[in-house]
Design an enzyme around this catalytic site. Structure first.
Site, PDB file in Angstrom:
ATOM      1  N   ASN A   1       1.055   3.889  -3.116  1.00  0.00           N
ATOM      2  CA  ASN A   1       0.738   5.311  -2.948  1.00  0.00           C
ATOM      3  C   ASN A   1       1.805   6.184  -3.609  1.00  0.00           C
ATOM      4  O   ASN A   1       1.480   7.187  -4.261  1.00  0.00           O
ATOM      5  CB  ASN A   1       0.620   5.679  -1.475  1.00  0.00           C
ATOM      6  CG  ASN A   1      -0.750   5.379  -0.911  1.00  0.00           C
ATOM      7  OD1 ASN A   1      -1.667   4.964  -1.608  1.00  0.00           O
ATOM      8  ND2 ASN A   1      -0.882   5.593   0.393  1.00  0.00           N
TER       9      ASN A   1
ATOM     10  N   ARG B   1      -9.578   3.933  -7.656  1.00  0.00           N
ATOM     11  CA  ARG B   1      -8.869   3.782  -6.391  1.00  0.00           C
ATOM     12  C   ARG B   1      -9.849   3.760  -5.230  1.00  0.00           C
ATOM     13  O   ARG B   1     -10.808   4.518  -5.203  1.00  0.00           O
ATOM     14  CB  ARG B   1      -7.869   4.932  -6.189  1.00  0.00           C
ATOM     15  CG  ARG B   1      -6.780   4.947  -7.219  1.00  0.00           C
ATOM     16  CD  ARG B   1      -5.834   3.819  -6.941  1.00  0.00           C
ATOM     17  NE  ARG B   1      -4.958   3.603  -8.090  1.00  0.00           N
ATOM     18  CZ  ARG B   1      -4.231   2.532  -8.248  1.00  0.00           C
ATOM     19  NH1 ARG B   1      -4.244   1.578  -7.368  1.00  0.00           N
ATOM     20  NH2 ARG B   1      -3.469   2.390  -9.296  1.00  0.00           N
TER      21      ARG B   1
ATOM     22  N   GLU C   1       0.830  -1.212   0.000  1.00  0.00           N
ATOM     23  CA  GLU C   1       0.000   0.000   0.000  1.00  0.00           C
ATOM     24  C   GLU C   1       0.867   1.266   0.000  1.00  0.00           C
ATOM     25  O   GLU C   1       0.585   2.213  -0.728  1.00  0.00           O
ATOM     26  CB  GLU C   1      -0.941   0.008   1.206  1.00  0.00           C
ATOM     27  CG  GLU C   1      -2.020  -1.052   1.152  1.00  0.00           C
ATOM     28  CD  GLU C   1      -3.025  -0.838   0.030  1.00  0.00           C
ATOM     29  OE1 GLU C   1      -3.241   0.315  -0.395  1.00  0.00           O
ATOM     30  OE2 GLU C   1      -3.614  -1.830  -0.420  1.00  0.00           O
TER      31      GLU C   1
END
Length: 143
Positions: A52, A106, A48
């Site tokens: 990002n 997203r 994650e």
């Protein structure tokens, strides 16, 4: 802070490197003898954080991502993921579940997932300068 071992990786913000980063951290953490659940949680949080950087920090160009891992006392894995991208104007807003700047595809759950899988999560950012995500996971000691 004193540490037992460390690693530092620098890599471009290519999507193929997300799996590389996730696997590298898992291999590094393996020396701490984590459970499969702990290892899965760590891999997901790193995934994650790196995603990002790829999606949000460098939306229209390649940039650099730095990943640092350290093994601290009391069986704590310390992970820092840093970019020098666009930064985050409002960290509190970015931490809210479902908030995203990445478009409809997203979920906006990245920080929420990182926070739920790690013992601690700290985020620092400056617009135009980049973002640093600092995560720690205290691992169980196996008997």
């Amino acid at each position: 802070m004193k540490f037992d071992n460390y690693m530092i990786l620098d890599f471009p913000s290519k999507s193929a490197n997300e799996a590389f980063a996730r696997s590298a951290v898992a291999c590094f953490a393996a020396q701490m003898d984590p459970t499969l659940e702990e290892l899965g949680d760590i891999r997901t949080a790193v995934s994650e954080a790196v995603t990002n950087c790829i999606v949000h920090a460098y939306p229209e160009k390649l940039g650099n991502i730095t990943l640092r891992c350290r093994i601290l006392k009391d069986n704590v894995l310390d992970i820092v993921v840093k970019d020098r991208g666009v930064g985050i104007a409002d960290i509190e807003q970015a931490r809210r579940p479902t908030y995203t700047t990445g478009g409809a595809e997203r979920s906006g759950m990245g920080f929420t997932i990182m926070e739920s899988f790690m013992t601690t999560l700290e985020i620092s950012s400056k617009p135009g300068k980049g973002t640093t995500v600092h995560m720690r996971r205290k691992l169980q000691r196996r008997q």
